[in-house]
Design a protein around this motif. Sequence first.
Motif, PDB file in Angstrom:
ATOM      1  N   ARG A   3      34.497  65.255  -1.348  1.00  0.00           N
ATOM      2  CA  ARG A   3      34.206  63.912  -0.859  1.00  0.00           C
ATOM      3  C   ARG A   3      35.146  62.947  -1.573  1.00  0.00           C
ATOM      4  NH1 ARG A   3      28.595  63.002  -2.852  1.00  0.00           N
ATOM      5  NH2 ARG A   3      29.623  64.022  -4.578  1.00  0.00           N
ATOM      6  N   TYR A   4      35.204  61.713  -1.085  1.00  0.00           N
ATOM      7  CA  TYR A   4      36.038  60.697  -1.732  1.00  0.00           C
ATOM      8  C   TYR A   4      35.623  60.512  -3.190  1.00  0.00           C
ATOM      9  CZ  TYR A   4      37.535  59.562   3.012  1.00  0.00           C
ATOM     10  OH  TYR A   4      38.040  59.630   4.280  1.00  0.00           O
ATOM     11  N   ALA A   5      34.324  60.494  -3.438  1.00  0.00           N
ATOM     12  CA  ALA A   5      33.817  60.322  -4.802  1.00  0.00           C
ATOM     13  C   ALA A   5      34.226  61.490  -5.701  1.00  0.00           C
ATOM     14  CB  ALA A   5      32.301  60.166  -4.794  1.00  0.00           C
ATOM     15  N   ASP A   6      34.291  62.697  -5.148  1.00  0.00           N
ATOM     16  CA  ASP A   6      34.730  63.860  -5.928  1.00  0.00           C
ATOM     17  C   ASP A   6      36.170  63.683  -6.387  1.00  0.00           C
ATOM     18  OD1 ASP A   6      32.278  65.162  -5.411  1.00  0.00           O
ATOM     19  OD2 ASP A   6      33.082  66.104  -3.591  1.00  0.00           O
ATOM     20  N   VAL A   7      37.015  63.247  -5.474  1.00  0.00           N
ATOM     21  CA  VAL A   7      38.429  63.049  -5.802  1.00  0.00           C
ATOM     22  C   VAL A   7      38.567  61.932  -6.834  1.00  0.00           C
ATOM     23  CG1 VAL A   7      40.704  62.449  -4.891  1.00  0.00           C
ATOM     24  CG2 VAL A   7      39.177  63.903  -3.557  1.00  0.00           C
ATOM     25  N   ALA A   8      37.820  60.857  -6.642  1.00  0.00           N
ATOM     26  CA  ALA A   8      37.876  59.738  -7.585  1.00  0.00           C
ATOM     27  C   ALA A   8      37.468  60.194  -8.986  1.00  0.00           C
ATOM     28  CB  ALA A   8      36.971  58.608  -7.105  1.00  0.00           C
TER      29      ALA A   8
ATOM     30  N   GLY B 100      40.048  62.670 -10.471  1.00  0.00           N
ATOM     31  CA  GLY B 100      41.357  62.072 -10.725  1.00  0.00           C
ATOM     32  C   GLY B 100      41.352  60.913 -11.698  1.00  0.00           C
ATOM     33  N   GLY B 101      40.173  60.369 -11.985  1.00  0.00           N
ATOM     34  CA  GLY B 101      40.103  59.252 -12.910  1.00  0.00           C
ATOM     35  C   GLY B 101      40.222  57.891 -12.251  1.00  0.00           C
ATOM     36  N   PHE B 102      39.944  57.815 -10.955  1.00  0.00           N
ATOM     37  CA  PHE B 102      39.898  56.518 -10.268  1.00  0.00           C
ATOM     38  C   PHE B 102      38.576  55.833 -10.626  1.00  0.00           C
ATOM     39  CE2 PHE B 102      42.735  58.952  -7.507  1.00  0.00           C
ATOM     40  CZ  PHE B 102      43.731  58.026  -7.207  1.00  0.00           C
ATOM     41  N   ASN B 103      38.557  54.511 -10.540  1.00  0.00           N
ATOM     42  CA  ASN B 103      37.325  53.774 -10.817  1.00  0.00           C
ATOM     43  C   ASN B 103      36.233  54.101  -9.806  1.00  0.00           C
ATOM     44  OD1 ASN B 103      38.387  52.517 -13.049  1.00  0.00           O
ATOM     45  ND2 ASN B 103      39.124  50.766 -11.883  1.00  0.00           N
ATOM     46  N   ASP B 104      36.626  54.265  -8.546  1.00  0.00           N
ATOM     47  CA  ASP B 104      35.669  54.602  -7.485  1.00  0.00           C
ATOM     48  C   ASP B 104      36.435  55.219  -6.320  1.00  0.00           C
ATOM     49  OD1 ASP B 104      36.698  52.504  -5.771  1.00  0.00           O
ATOM     50  OD2 ASP B 104      35.479  51.091  -6.904  1.00  0.00           O
ATOM     51  N   GLY B 105      35.696  55.590  -5.288  1.00  0.00           N
ATOM     52  CA  GLY B 105      36.309  56.248  -4.138  1.00  0.00           C
ATOM     53  C   GLY B 105      37.069  55.324  -3.205  1.00  0.00           C
TER      54      GLY B 105
ATOM     55  N   VAL C 294      40.792  55.919  -3.069  1.00  0.00           N
ATOM     56  CA  VAL C 294      41.077  57.175  -2.367  1.00  0.00           C
ATOM     57  C   VAL C 294      40.977  56.956  -0.859  1.00  0.00           C
ATOM     58  CG1 VAL C 294      40.400  59.589  -2.078  1.00  0.00           C
ATOM     59  CG2 VAL C 294      40.229  58.508  -4.340  1.00  0.00           C
ATOM     60  N   ILE C 295      39.944  56.254  -0.421  1.00  0.00           N
ATOM     61  CA  ILE C 295      39.773  55.962   1.004  1.00  0.00           C
ATOM     62  C   ILE C 295      40.975  55.188   1.545  1.00  0.00           C
ATOM     63  CG2 ILE C 295      38.414  54.620   2.666  1.00  0.00           C
ATOM     64  CD1 ILE C 295      35.940  55.297   0.902  1.00  0.00           C
ATOM     65  N   MET C 296      41.421  54.191   0.792  1.00  0.00           N
ATOM     66  CA  MET C 296      42.559  53.374   1.230  1.00  0.00           C
ATOM     67  C   MET C 296      43.824  54.223   1.395  1.00  0.00           C
ATOM     68  SD  MET C 296      41.511  50.246   1.643  1.00  0.00           S
ATOM     69  CE  MET C 296      42.916  49.178   1.468  1.00  0.00           C
ATOM     70  N   ILE C 297      44.046  55.156   0.483  1.00  0.00           N
ATOM     71  CA  ILE C 297      45.239  56.015   0.548  1.00  0.00           C
ATOM     72  C   ILE C 297      45.113  57.019   1.683  1.00  0.00           C
ATOM     73  CG2 ILE C 297      46.547  57.791  -0.697  1.00  0.00           C
ATOM     74  CD1 ILE C 297      45.808  56.198  -3.303  1.00  0.00           C
ATOM     75  N   VAL C 298      43.966  57.682   1.783  1.00  0.00           N
ATOM     76  CA  VAL C 298      43.769  58.704   2.818  1.00  0.00           C
ATOM     77  C   VAL C 298      43.868  58.101   4.216  1.00  0.00           C
ATOM     78  CG1 VAL C 298      42.069  60.293   3.819  1.00  0.00           C
ATOM     79  CG2 VAL C 298      42.436  60.256   1.353  1.00  0.00           C
ATOM     80  N   SER C 299      43.342  56.918   4.390  1.00  0.00           N
ATOM     81  CA  SER C 299      43.334  56.289   5.716  1.00  0.00           C
ATOM     82  C   SER C 299      44.678  55.681   6.094  1.00  0.00           C
ATOM     83  CB  SER C 299      42.258  55.203   5.771  1.00  0.00           C
ATOM     84  OG  SER C 299      42.616  54.119   4.926  1.00  0.00           O
ATOM     85  N   GLY C 300      45.587  55.584   5.136  1.00  0.00           N
ATOM     86  CA  GLY C 300      46.893  54.985   5.413  1.00  0.00           C
ATOM     87  C   GLY C 300      46.906  53.474   5.280  1.00  0.00           C
ATOM     88  N   ARG C 301      45.800  52.884   4.871  1.00  0.00           N
ATOM     89  CA  ARG C 301      45.762  51.427   4.686  1.00  0.00           C
ATOM     90  C   ARG C 301      46.539  51.011   3.449  1.00  0.00           C
ATOM     91  NH1 ARG C 301      39.564  50.160   5.273  1.00  0.00           N
ATOM     92  NH2 ARG C 301      39.451  52.349   4.697  1.00  0.00           N
ATOM     93  N   ARG C 302      46.682  51.910   2.493  1.00  0.00           N
ATOM     94  CA  ARG C 302      47.570  51.669   1.351  1.00  0.00           C
ATOM     95  C   ARG C 302      48.798  52.528   1.599  1.00  0.00           C
ATOM     96  NH1 ARG C 302      44.421  51.389  -3.362  1.00  0.00           N
ATOM     97  NH2 ARG C 302      44.223  49.247  -2.679  1.00  0.00           N
TER      98      ARG C 302
END
Length: 85
Positions: A35-40, A43-48, A51-59
């Motif tokens: 899930r997005y939270a698993d990756v976050a 990986g050490g992200f503050n939250d998912g 990850v959502i922004m990168i996966v969706s192409g918005r970033r």
Amino acid sequence: MRELRHDNLIFFSEDPENTHIGRLVAKQMLALDYRYADVARRGGFNDGNNVIMIVSGRRRDPYFSSIVKLSKALEIPLDEFTEGK
């Protein structure tokens, strides 16, 4: 809810309009059933949300530090994040 997330990841992994990185990460998330939270978390992200922004192409052009975190979380070699490999 899990089904919706799974369907979104399939869409993002196949969408030719999405970024190379977005497609790559979505495919690996599907393969690992993350899930997005698993990756976050892994990986050490503050939250998912990042990850959502990168996966969706918005970033469209994520920071190198974010790519390193994704590489670590998903066990993807860094060189696979370069388009045209």
